[in-house]
Design a protein around this motif. Structure first.
Motif, mmCIF file in Angstrom:
data_model
loop_
_atom_site.group_PDB
_atom_site.id
_atom_site.type_symbol
_atom_site.label_atom_id
_atom_site.label_comp_id
_atom_site.label_asym_id
_atom_site.label_seq_id
_atom_site.Cartn_x
_atom_site.Cartn_y
_atom_site.Cartn_z
ATOM 1 N N GLU A 9 -6.275 97.249 -14.835
ATOM 2 C CA GLU A 9 -7.304 98.266 -14.628
ATOM 3 C C GLU A 9 -8.359 97.831 -13.602
ATOM 4 O OE1 GLU A 9 -6.599 101.028 -15.442
ATOM 5 O OE2 GLU A 9 -5.421 100.973 -17.284
ATOM 6 N N PRO A 10 -8.818 96.559 -13.615
ATOM 7 C CA PRO A 10 -9.764 96.146 -12.567
ATOM 8 C C PRO A 10 -9.181 96.287 -11.158
ATOM 9 C CG PRO A 10 -9.811 94.581 -14.372
ATOM 10 C CD PRO A 10 -8.644 95.496 -14.631
ATOM 11 N N ILE A 11 -7.854 96.083 -11.027
ATOM 12 C CA ILE A 11 -7.213 96.238 -9.718
ATOM 13 C C ILE A 11 -7.242 97.703 -9.296
ATOM 14 C CG2 ILE A 11 -5.100 95.897 -8.376
ATOM 15 C CD1 ILE A 11 -4.323 93.703 -10.395
ATOM 16 N N TRP A 12 -6.888 98.601 -10.232
ATOM 17 C CA TRP A 12 -6.919 100.041 -9.930
ATOM 18 C C TRP A 12 -8.319 100.461 -9.480
ATOM 19 C CZ3 TRP A 12 -3.062 103.355 -9.279
ATOM 20 C CH2 TRP A 12 -1.822 103.095 -9.862
ATOM 21 N N ILE A 13 -9.313 100.059 -10.252
ATOM 22 C CA ILE A 13 -10.681 100.491 -9.937
ATOM 23 C C ILE A 13 -11.146 99.905 -8.610
ATOM 24 C CG2 ILE A 13 -13.093 100.385 -10.697
ATOM 25 C CD1 ILE A 13 -12.026 100.532 -13.593
ATOM 26 N N ALA A 14 -10.811 98.654 -8.346
ATOM 27 C CA ALA A 14 -11.184 98.040 -7.067
ATOM 28 C C ALA A 14 -10.564 98.803 -5.901
ATOM 29 C CB ALA A 14 -10.749 96.579 -7.043
ATOM 30 N N GLN A 15 -9.310 99.205 -6.043
ATOM 31 C CA GLN A 15 -8.640 99.941 -4.969
ATOM 32 C C GLN A 15 -9.172 101.370 -4.837
ATOM 33 O OE1 GLN A 15 -6.843 98.598 -2.704
ATOM 34 N NE2 GLN A 15 -6.882 96.600 -3.742
ATOM 35 N N GLN A 16 -9.659 101.942 -5.940
ATOM 36 C CA GLN A 16 -10.304 103.254 -5.859
ATOM 37 C C GLN A 16 -11.576 103.155 -5.021
ATOM 38 O OE1 GLN A 16 -10.791 104.115 -10.019
ATOM 39 N NE2 GLN A 16 -8.611 104.526 -10.317
ATOM 40 N N PHE A 17 -12.337 102.086 -5.217
ATOM 41 C CA PHE A 17 -13.538 101.861 -4.408
ATOM 42 C C PHE A 17 -13.180 101.722 -2.929
ATOM 43 C CE2 PHE A 17 -15.919 100.691 -8.296
ATOM 44 C CZ PHE A 17 -17.161 101.261 -8.001
ATOM 45 N N VAL A 18 -12.130 100.952 -2.640
ATOM 46 C CA VAL A 18 -11.700 100.746 -1.251
ATOM 47 C C VAL A 18 -11.318 102.075 -0.614
ATOM 48 C CG1 VAL A 18 -9.891 99.746 0.198
ATOM 49 C CG2 VAL A 18 -10.949 98.367 -1.602
ATOM 50 N N LEU A 19 -10.551 102.882 -1.346
ATOM 51 C CA LEU A 19 -10.090 104.164 -0.819
ATOM 52 C C LEU A 19 -11.266 105.110 -0.601
ATOM 53 C CD1 LEU A 19 -7.259 105.243 -0.121
ATOM 54 C CD2 LEU A 19 -7.225 106.353 -2.367
ATOM 55 N N ALA A 20 -12.183 105.150 -1.552
ATOM 56 C CA ALA A 20 -13.349 106.030 -1.425
ATOM 57 C C ALA A 20 -14.192 105.649 -0.214
ATOM 58 C CB ALA A 20 -14.183 105.972 -2.704
ATOM 59 N N GLU A 21 -14.434 104.359 -0.043
ATOM 60 C CA GLU A 21 -15.250 103.902 1.084
ATOM 61 C C GLU A 21 -14.575 104.200 2.419
ATOM 62 O OE1 GLU A 21 -17.149 99.720 2.808
ATOM 63 O OE2 GLU A 21 -16.449 99.837 0.733
#
Length: 205
Positions: A9-21
């Motif tokens: 889950e931390p990986i998913w959320i980290a990649q969501q941040f990357v995609l959003a930015e």
């Protein structure tokens, strides 16, 4: 799988941040946690609403590819998961992954598990309805050649628990990042660490 077998889950959320930015949206830890156990289409809609200007299918594919690439480097197992899988394999008890993630991602995790421990993988594209529908668990039981009511399902999210319970499987909640129901037709184990096949058998009996 995510959050239950592996601490992804931390990986998913980290990649969501990357995609959003990268694509002009804004994102928060709370938004990421709210999507734990959710269907990938729900994740796409949430990120689009947050300002990520991408088509849903492309967004999902991009996000999953980033997480898969991370897992190819290292699979972060949850406490006790590999040990319990090893004991299940030695006891000759078949195991399956039933997940809202893709079959490709689940197959990668199955391959990283103790050899022969996970013999069936049901990903999001293998069913017509994902969790909280019982279909993923019913399909997994069918492929294992058993009844879902003779299975034990281990989950860490509300959607996952709803799916498992509706399938008729004996259901265990192992809390991680997601908010879980306070009560229901399930038992709570704080962790898989130290848990054995005997513990699972006791629940089924």
């Amino acid at each position: 799988m995510d959050g239950t077998l592996i601490d992804s889950e931390p990986i998913w959320i980290a990649q969501q941040f990357v995609l959003a930015e990268k694509h002009g949206g804004t994102w928060s830890q709370e938004q990421g946690l709210a999507l734990v156990g959710a269907d990938m289409q729900d994740t796409a809609v949430a990120m689009q609403t947050a300002g990520v200007d991408m088509e849903a299918a492309v967004l999902v594919a991009t996000l999953e590819r980033a997480v898969i690439d991370s897992l190819r480097q290292s699979v972060p197992w949850r406490p006790g998961a590999r040990e319990l899988l090893t004991e299940l394999r030695l006891e000759g008890i078949a195991c399956a992954i039933a997940t809202t993630s893709s079959n490709e991602m689940a197959s990668l995790v199955a391959a990283a598990a103790p050899e022969g421990a996970i013999t069936v993988v049901v990903g999001s594209e293998d069913v017509t309805r994902t969790k909280p529908s019982p279909e993923p668990y019913l399909r997994a039981a069918e492929l294992l050649g058993v009844r879902a009511s003779d299975c034990v399902a281990i989950e860490d999210s509300a959607n996952g628990l709803a799916s498992a319970i509706a399938s008729g499987a004996t259901s265990i909640a192992v809390p991680n990042d997601a908010v879980l129901p306070e009560r229901g037709d399930f038992v709570v184990w704080p962790t898989l660490a130290g848990r054995t096949v005997a513990d699972l058998r006791a629940l089924v009996r």
